[in-house]
Design a protein around this motif. Structure first.
Motif, PDB file in Angstrom:
ATOM      1  N   ILE A   6       0.848  -1.188   0.000  1.00  0.00           N
ATOM      2  CA  ILE A   6       0.000   0.000   0.000  1.00  0.00           C
ATOM      3  C   ILE A   6       0.888   1.245   0.000  1.00  0.00           C
ATOM      4  CG2 ILE A   6      -1.797   1.260   1.251  1.00  0.00           C
ATOM      5  CD1 ILE A   6      -2.739  -1.477   0.216  1.00  0.00           C
ATOM      6  N   GLN A   7       0.676   2.111  -0.970  1.00  0.00           N
ATOM      7  CA  GLN A   7       1.411   3.371  -1.049  1.00  0.00           C
ATOM      8  C   GLN A   7       0.423   4.506  -0.813  1.00  0.00           C
ATOM      9  OE1 GLN A   7       4.713   3.811  -1.353  1.00  0.00           O
ATOM     10  NE2 GLN A   7       4.371   5.979  -1.091  1.00  0.00           N
ATOM     11  N   MET A   8       0.718   5.350   0.133  1.00  0.00           N
ATOM     12  CA  MET A   8      -0.169   6.473   0.428  1.00  0.00           C
ATOM     13  C   MET A   8       0.646   7.634   0.978  1.00  0.00           C
ATOM     14  SD  MET A   8      -2.041   4.976   3.865  1.00  0.00           S
ATOM     15  CE  MET A   8      -2.587   6.516   4.589  1.00  0.00           C
ATOM     16  N   ILE A   9       0.090   8.816   0.866  1.00  0.00           N
ATOM     17  CA  ILE A   9       0.725  10.019   1.409  1.00  0.00           C
ATOM     18  C   ILE A   9      -0.016  10.379   2.683  1.00  0.00           C
ATOM     19  CG2 ILE A   9       1.274  12.440   1.016  1.00  0.00           C
ATOM     20  CD1 ILE A   9       1.280  11.761  -2.001  1.00  0.00           C
ATOM     21  N   SER A  10       0.626  10.185   3.816  1.00  0.00           N
ATOM     22  CA  SER A  10       0.001  10.482   5.102  1.00  0.00           C
ATOM     23  C   SER A  10       0.124  11.962   5.428  1.00  0.00           C
ATOM     24  CB  SER A  10       0.660   9.657   6.201  1.00  0.00           C
ATOM     25  OG  SER A  10       0.462   8.290   5.964  1.00  0.00           O
ATOM     26  N   SER A  11      -0.778  12.418   6.272  1.00  0.00           N
ATOM     27  CA  SER A  11      -0.790  13.819   6.695  1.00  0.00           C
ATOM     28  C   SER A  11      -0.856  13.878   8.216  1.00  0.00           C
ATOM     29  CB  SER A  11      -1.992  14.540   6.087  1.00  0.00           C
ATOM     30  OG  SER A  11      -3.188  14.064   6.683  1.00  0.00           O
ATOM     31  N   LEU A  35      -1.961 -10.624   1.826  1.00  0.00           N
ATOM     32  CA  LEU A  35      -1.016  -9.982   2.733  1.00  0.00           C
ATOM     33  C   LEU A  35      -0.891  -8.535   2.305  1.00  0.00           C
ATOM     34  CD1 LEU A  35       1.154 -10.066   4.991  1.00  0.00           C
ATOM     35  CD2 LEU A  35       2.801 -10.692   3.205  1.00  0.00           C
ATOM     36  N   LEU A  36      -1.081  -7.596   3.236  1.00  0.00           N
ATOM     37  CA  LEU A  36      -1.020  -6.168   2.942  1.00  0.00           C
ATOM     38  C   LEU A  36       0.105  -5.532   3.738  1.00  0.00           C
ATOM     39  CD1 LEU A  36      -4.824  -5.715   3.321  1.00  0.00           C
ATOM     40  CD2 LEU A  36      -3.602  -5.574   1.169  1.00  0.00           C
ATOM     41  N   LEU A  37       0.892  -4.724   3.080  1.00  0.00           N
ATOM     42  CA  LEU A  37       1.988  -4.012   3.726  1.00  0.00           C
ATOM     43  C   LEU A  37       1.721  -2.520   3.643  1.00  0.00           C
ATOM     44  CD1 LEU A  37       4.805  -6.078   2.012  1.00  0.00           C
ATOM     45  CD2 LEU A  37       3.939  -6.375   4.321  1.00  0.00           C
ATOM     46  N   LEU A  38       1.824  -1.851   4.787  1.00  0.00           N
ATOM     47  CA  LEU A  38       1.614  -0.404   4.843  1.00  0.00           C
ATOM     48  C   LEU A  38       2.951   0.290   5.071  1.00  0.00           C
ATOM     49  CD1 LEU A  38      -1.530  -0.500   7.098  1.00  0.00           C
ATOM     50  CD2 LEU A  38      -1.481   0.301   4.751  1.00  0.00           C
ATOM     51  N   PRO A  39       3.075   1.541   4.599  1.00  0.00           N
ATOM     52  CA  PRO A  39       4.331   2.245   4.798  1.00  0.00           C
ATOM     53  C   PRO A  39       4.563   2.623   6.261  1.00  0.00           C
ATOM     54  CG  PRO A  39       2.726   3.685   3.759  1.00  0.00           C
ATOM     55  CD  PRO A  39       2.106   2.327   3.846  1.00  0.00           C
ATOM     56  N   GLU A  40       5.807   2.849   6.593  1.00  0.00           N
ATOM     57  CA  GLU A  40       6.158   3.319   7.928  1.00  0.00           C
ATOM     58  C   GLU A  40       5.483   4.667   8.159  1.00  0.00           C
ATOM     59  OE1 GLU A  40      10.273   3.929  10.488  1.00  0.00           O
ATOM     60  OE2 GLU A  40      10.355   3.834   8.313  1.00  0.00           O
ATOM     61  N   TYR A  41       5.017   4.909   9.351  1.00  0.00           N
ATOM     62  CA  TYR A  41       4.332   6.156   9.729  1.00  0.00           C
ATOM     63  C   TYR A  41       3.051   6.408   8.953  1.00  0.00           C
ATOM     64  CZ  TYR A  41       8.764   7.145  12.011  1.00  0.00           C
ATOM     65  OH  TYR A  41       9.879   7.063  12.784  1.00  0.00           O
ATOM     66  N   TRP A  42       2.383   5.362   8.481  1.00  0.00           N
ATOM     67  CA  TRP A  42       1.167   5.581   7.719  1.00  0.00           C
ATOM     68  C   TRP A  42       0.039   6.233   8.521  1.00  0.00           C
ATOM     69  CZ3 TRP A  42      -3.501   3.596   9.049  1.00  0.00           C
ATOM     70  CH2 TRP A  42      -3.494   2.534   9.938  1.00  0.00           C
ATOM     71  N   PRO A  43      -0.088   5.981   9.844  1.00  0.00           N
ATOM     72  CA  PRO A  43      -1.239   6.561  10.533  1.00  0.00           C
ATOM     73  C   PRO A  43      -1.120   8.049  10.816  1.00  0.00           C
ATOM     74  CG  PRO A  43       0.010   5.218  12.075  1.00  0.00           C
ATOM     75  CD  PRO A  43       0.665   5.091  10.729  1.00  0.00           C
ATOM     76  N   LEU A  44       0.105   8.547  10.925  1.00  0.00           N
ATOM     77  CA  LEU A  44       0.250   9.958  11.298  1.00  0.00           C
ATOM     78  C   LEU A  44       1.611  10.481  10.876  1.00  0.00           C
ATOM     79  CD1 LEU A  44      -1.271  12.206  12.789  1.00  0.00           C
ATOM     80  CD2 LEU A  44      -0.114  11.508  14.867  1.00  0.00           C
ATOM     81  N   MET A  45       1.610  11.550  10.121  1.00  0.00           N
ATOM     82  CA  MET A  45       2.847  12.181   9.687  1.00  0.00           C
ATOM     83  C   MET A  45       2.706  13.661   9.991  1.00  0.00           C
ATOM     84  SD  MET A  45       5.768  11.648   8.333  1.00  0.00           S
ATOM     85  CE  MET A  45       6.074  10.493   7.036  1.00  0.00           C
ATOM     86  N   GLY A  46       3.611  14.179  10.731  1.00  0.00           N
ATOM     87  CA  GLY A  46       3.503  15.605  11.015  1.00  0.00           C
ATOM     88  C   GLY A  46       4.356  16.051  12.163  1.00  0.00           C
TER      89      GLY A  46
END
Length: 46
Positions: A6-11, A35-46
């Motif tokens: 999973i690639q996403m831009i967290s905020s 199997l799903l892999l999420l990026p590091e710090y996906w829940p909160l970036m800031g």
């Protein structure tokens, strides 16, 4: 086994990040990912 990275831009908005992750996870699962892999710090970036 099908794997999804999973690639996403967290905020700084946790609720937005959770909604985005849920949408992407559901999409990957619907496409057969087991199997799903999420990026590091996906829940909160800031």
């Amino acid at each position: 086994m099908k794997v999804a990275a999973i690639q996403m831009i967290s905020s700084a908005d946790l609720n937005d990040n959770l909604a985005t992750a849920e949408r992407l996870i559901r999409q990957a699962a619907a496409e057969g990912a087991q199997l799903l892999l999420l990026p590091e710090y996906w829940p909160l970036m800031g």
